[in-house]
Write a protein that holds these residues in place. Sequence first.
Motif, PDB file in Angstrom:
ATOM      1  N   ASN A 151      -1.864   1.362  -8.624  1.00 57.27           N
ATOM      2  CA  ASN A 151      -2.492   1.072  -7.325  1.00 57.27           C
ATOM      3  C   ASN A 151      -2.289   2.246  -6.384  1.00 57.27           C
ATOM      4  N   TYR A 152      -3.366   2.706  -5.781  1.00 54.88           N
ATOM      5  CA  TYR A 152      -3.307   3.772  -4.795  1.00 54.88           C
ATOM      6  C   TYR A 152      -3.855   3.227  -3.472  1.00 54.88           C
ATOM      7  N   ALA A 153      -3.015   3.127  -2.471  1.00 54.05           N
ATOM      8  CA  ALA A 153      -3.515   2.754  -1.143  1.00 54.05           C
ATOM      9  C   ALA A 153      -4.353   3.878  -0.564  1.00 54.05           C
ATOM     10  N   GLY A 154      -4.056   5.113  -0.963  1.00 56.61           N
ATOM     11  CA  GLY A 154      -4.865   6.266  -0.586  1.00 56.61           C
ATOM     12  C   GLY A 154      -4.814   7.299  -1.683  1.00 56.61           C
ATOM     13  N   TYR A 155      -5.940   7.887  -1.998  1.00 56.46           N
ATOM     14  CA  TYR A 155      -5.992   8.922  -3.042  1.00 56.46           C
ATOM     15  C   TYR A 155      -6.745  10.111  -2.478  1.00 56.46           C
ATOM     16  N   PHE A 156      -6.128  11.281  -2.518  1.00 64.63           N
ATOM     17  CA  PHE A 156      -6.724  12.483  -1.955  1.00 64.63           C
ATOM     18  C   PHE A 156      -6.777  13.560  -3.035  1.00 64.63           C
ATOM     19  N   SER A 157      -7.942  14.102  -3.269  1.00 65.49           N
ATOM     20  CA  SER A 157      -8.087  15.226  -4.182  1.00 65.49           C
ATOM     21  C   SER A 157      -8.351  16.461  -3.333  1.00 65.49           C
ATOM     22  N   GLY A 158      -7.300  17.194  -3.021  1.00 65.59           N
ATOM     23  CA  GLY A 158      -7.392  18.325  -2.111  1.00 65.59           C
ATOM     24  C   GLY A 158      -6.177  18.359  -1.212  1.00 65.59           C
ATOM     25  N   ASN A 159      -6.186  19.254  -0.274  1.00 64.56           N
ATOM     26  CA  ASN A 159      -5.045  19.385   0.626  1.00 64.56           C
ATOM     27  C   ASN A 159      -4.988  18.215   1.598  1.00 64.56           C
ATOM     28  N   VAL A 160      -3.778  17.827   1.953  1.00 67.57           N
ATOM     29  CA  VAL A 160      -3.563  16.769   2.935  1.00 67.57           C
ATOM     30  C   VAL A 160      -2.676  17.333   4.036  1.00 67.57           C
ATOM     31  N   ARG A 161      -3.118  17.214   5.276  1.00 64.06           N
ATOM     32  CA  ARG A 161      -2.350  17.721   6.400  1.00 64.06           C
ATOM     33  C   ARG A 161      -1.940  16.554   7.284  1.00 64.06           C
ATOM     34  N   VAL A 162      -0.634  16.463   7.565  1.00 59.69           N
ATOM     35  CA  VAL A 162      -0.085  15.421   8.417  1.00 59.69           C
ATOM     36  C   VAL A 162       0.612  16.099   9.587  1.00 59.69           C
ATOM     37  N   THR A 163       0.138  15.883  10.796  1.00 60.45           N
ATOM     38  CA  THR A 163       0.746  16.524  11.964  1.00 60.45           C
ATOM     39  C   THR A 163       1.826  15.659  12.594  1.00 60.45           C
ATOM     40  N   GLY A 164       1.949  14.405  12.125  1.00 56.53           N
ATOM     41  CA  GLY A 164       3.003  13.536  12.629  1.00 56.53           C
ATOM     42  C   GLY A 164       4.114  13.394  11.604  1.00 56.53           C
ATOM     43  N   THR A 165       4.830  12.290  11.646  1.00 55.11           N
ATOM     44  CA  THR A 165       5.937  12.034  10.730  1.00 55.11           C
ATOM     45  C   THR A 165       5.430  11.240   9.539  1.00 55.11           C
ATOM     46  N   LEU A 166       5.747  11.687   8.339  1.00 50.33           N
ATOM     47  CA  LEU A 166       5.357  11.023   7.095  1.00 50.33           C
ATOM     48  C   LEU A 166       6.514  10.140   6.635  1.00 50.33           C
ATOM     49  N   THR A 167       6.264   8.829   6.604  1.00 50.92           N
ATOM     50  CA  THR A 167       7.283   7.885   6.146  1.00 50.92           C
ATOM     51  C   THR A 167       6.845   7.324   4.805  1.00 50.92           C
ATOM     52  N   LYS A 168       7.750   7.311   3.807  1.00 51.05           N
ATOM     53  CA  LYS A 168       7.370   6.947   2.444  1.00 51.05           C
ATOM     54  C   LYS A 168       8.531   6.264   1.758  1.00 51.05           C
ATOM     55  N   GLY A 169       8.237   5.591   0.648  1.00 49.57           N
ATOM     56  CA  GLY A 169       9.289   5.002  -0.150  1.00 49.57           C
ATOM     57  C   GLY A 169       9.952   6.026  -1.055  1.00 49.57           C
ATOM     58  N   ALA A 170       9.190   6.972  -1.565  1.00 46.59           N
ATOM     59  CA  ALA A 170       9.696   8.051  -2.414  1.00 46.59           C
ATOM     60  C   ALA A 170       8.670   9.159  -2.395  1.00 46.59           C
ATOM     61  N   GLY A 171       9.063  10.315  -2.946  1.00 47.92           N
ATOM     62  CA  GLY A 171       8.141  11.437  -2.965  1.00 47.92           C
ATOM     63  C   GLY A 171       8.360  12.319  -4.176  1.00 47.92           C
ATOM     64  N   ALA A 172       7.302  12.953  -4.625  1.00 46.19           N
ATOM     65  CA  ALA A 172       7.399  13.823  -5.805  1.00 46.19           C
ATOM     66  C   ALA A 172       6.199  14.745  -5.832  1.00 46.19           C
ATOM     67  N   PHE A 173       6.332  15.850  -6.574  1.00 42.04           N
ATOM     68  CA  PHE A 173       5.150  16.640  -6.882  1.00 42.04           C
ATOM     69  C   PHE A 173       4.729  16.298  -8.292  1.00 42.04           C
ATOM     70  N   GLU A 174       3.448  16.462  -8.581  1.00 38.79           N
ATOM     71  CA  GLU A 174       2.907  16.218  -9.913  1.00 38.79           C
ATOM     72  C   GLU A 174       1.959  17.346 -10.249  1.00 38.79           C
ATOM     73  N   ILE A 175       2.194  17.991 -11.388  1.00 39.32           N
ATOM     74  CA  ILE A 175       1.346  19.089 -11.846  1.00 39.32           C
ATOM     75  C   ILE A 175       1.101  18.932 -13.338  1.00 39.32           C
ATOM     76  N   ASP A 176       0.122  19.665 -13.838  1.00 38.12           N
ATOM     77  CA  ASP A 176      -0.030  19.752 -15.288  1.00 38.12           C
ATOM     78  C   ASP A 176       1.220  20.423 -15.863  1.00 38.12           C
ATOM     79  N   HIS A 177       1.765  19.865 -16.925  1.00 39.52           N
ATOM     80  CA  HIS A 177       3.031  20.361 -17.477  1.00 39.52           C
ATOM     81  C   HIS A 177       2.877  21.814 -17.930  1.00 39.52           C
ATOM     82  N   PRO A 178       3.767  22.711 -17.441  1.00 38.04           N
ATOM     83  CA  PRO A 178       3.630  24.129 -17.809  1.00 38.04           C
ATOM     84  C   PRO A 178       3.676  24.379 -19.312  1.00 38.04           C
ATOM     85  N   LEU A 179       4.401  23.527 -20.073  1.00 36.03           N
ATOM     86  CA  LEU A 179       4.521  23.746 -21.516  1.00 36.03           C
ATOM     87  C   LEU A 179       3.409  23.070 -22.300  1.00 36.03           C
TER      88      LEU A 179
END
Length: 544
Positions: free
Chosen positions: A381-409
């Motif tokens: 489930n995605y409450a919001g899905y963004f394909s591209g840059n996301v800019r937040v000028t206020g405070t970002l409150t979240k349950g957790a955070g991570a980066f996700e990329i294609d695996h280098p190997l």
Amino acid sequence: MKRHALFRIALLINLLNATAAFASVPRLINYQGVLTDAVGVVLEGAHDLAFSIYEDSTATTAAWTEVHSAVPLSKGVFSVILGGLTPITDEVFAGSSRWLGIGVDSSQETAPRMRLTSVPWAIRSAVADSARVAASGGGGESLWESDGQNVYRSLGRIGLGTANPVSSLHISNSNPDVTLDMTSASTDLGPEIVLSRGGLTQARVYWARTDSAVHITNPIRDGIIIKGNRLGINVSKPRAVLHLRDATSTAWLGDPTGLLVRPYRLSGRYDQYIPFGSYSVLDVSDSSSVAQRAIMGTSLKGTGGYFSGSQGVRAGGSDYGVYASSYKLNGSSNNPIGVYANVGAEPSVTSGSKYGLRGYVSGGASTNYAVYGYATGATTNYAGYFSGNVRVTGTLTKGAGAFEIDHPLDPANMYLRHSFVESPEMLNVYSGTCVLDANGKAVVELPKYFEALNRSYRYQLTCVGSYAPVFIAQEISGNTFTIAGGIIGTTVCWQVTGVRKDAYAQAHPIIVEENKSNDQVHKYLHPQLYNKSAENGVDSNDDN
């Protein structure tokens, strides 16, 4: 003050009724007079004359004023045309009497004022206010009468394009043969308009005494009926504010609360529809608790509603500005979308910004959401899905955070994720390596903005390859600090953290622990993690 006496010897008024039937009357007044001084000696030379028209002999405010500069005098005689500089409108002579005042060379008006009177034959024009008009032939018998406000005739019929009118008003055009009649042929009907062509009735507009409604009909269908605040099309008794019936079917498509028009079904198959579907209009005065939709669009294959304009859809309401829902049919490969926005621009447009979706909220609510997303029920489930840059000028409150990329190997088959580093403070982290000099020291330079951005500095030092009792010889000052205690050539890894002190951080500090509001007590951000049902979620009170 120099005084003047004015002997008015002539006044010709050409200002007549501006609505004369056959000619445009000039709105000008030819005025002549003799000007003398206080003892009766006529004046010579050029003088400025100011003319004003008043409602009475003592009024202080003029209805009209016009100034003539350097008017030549010969033995005191002058002549001017009034109205050439300042137009004399109908309102100037709207009253029963008017008075003319004259000032000489910016001095006080001569006294007394002169009352303006009619040219003798102009008195006859007063009859026009209550005249009998359109006299017939030479006998002068009146066909039309007027009471000063209305023009009318009491008896007979009126024919336009015909010498034999068959109704009160009969308009005929012989090429093509089209007629319009106004009559009251039936005792059950009020005023009626009949449109005919070739001797056959094409349409009728009438008011019926039987149902107190206005009808617009043709010989085939019921047409349009207006009864009170209800409008019916192809129905004889509208049962809603707007009530329609399919012109090719006898089936009623409305109901007591409103209107429902289904898409046409083609060839008897339920899977073939006209691309534009249906709509529903409800009586807004209906006070029932049943959910109402003023306009509802439905199309199984096509567009339920299509809007185009500088503002394609502009919506407002006490609960929802725009409410959109979508569902997926069995066997369909489409991905349903509640709201879909597609914004483009002409190729020549190269500046400015475009917004696919823009949210703005203001007002006194306890919490405002410019954009609110809620997703549940699926595997992911995605409450919001963004394909591209996301800019937040206020405070970002979240349950957790991570980066996700294609695996280098194995970028073709795997993703790689790393978690964010969290802290109860708004920390900035700086790190690097340095090599100690001959004195066992190293000076580390930090960014020029470091001290402006940070406070409460903390240091970590680690030697690489060998041990040395390194330490911070000089703390950060001027955006640099000094490491000492080692031997020449030793590599030292360093890390410095600082707590943000910029204006935003000071205005919006992180509140580490906070009591839940009254409406969120016993509610959970993730109720399922505490063996609670979805109704115990903080979002359960929101309409989704």
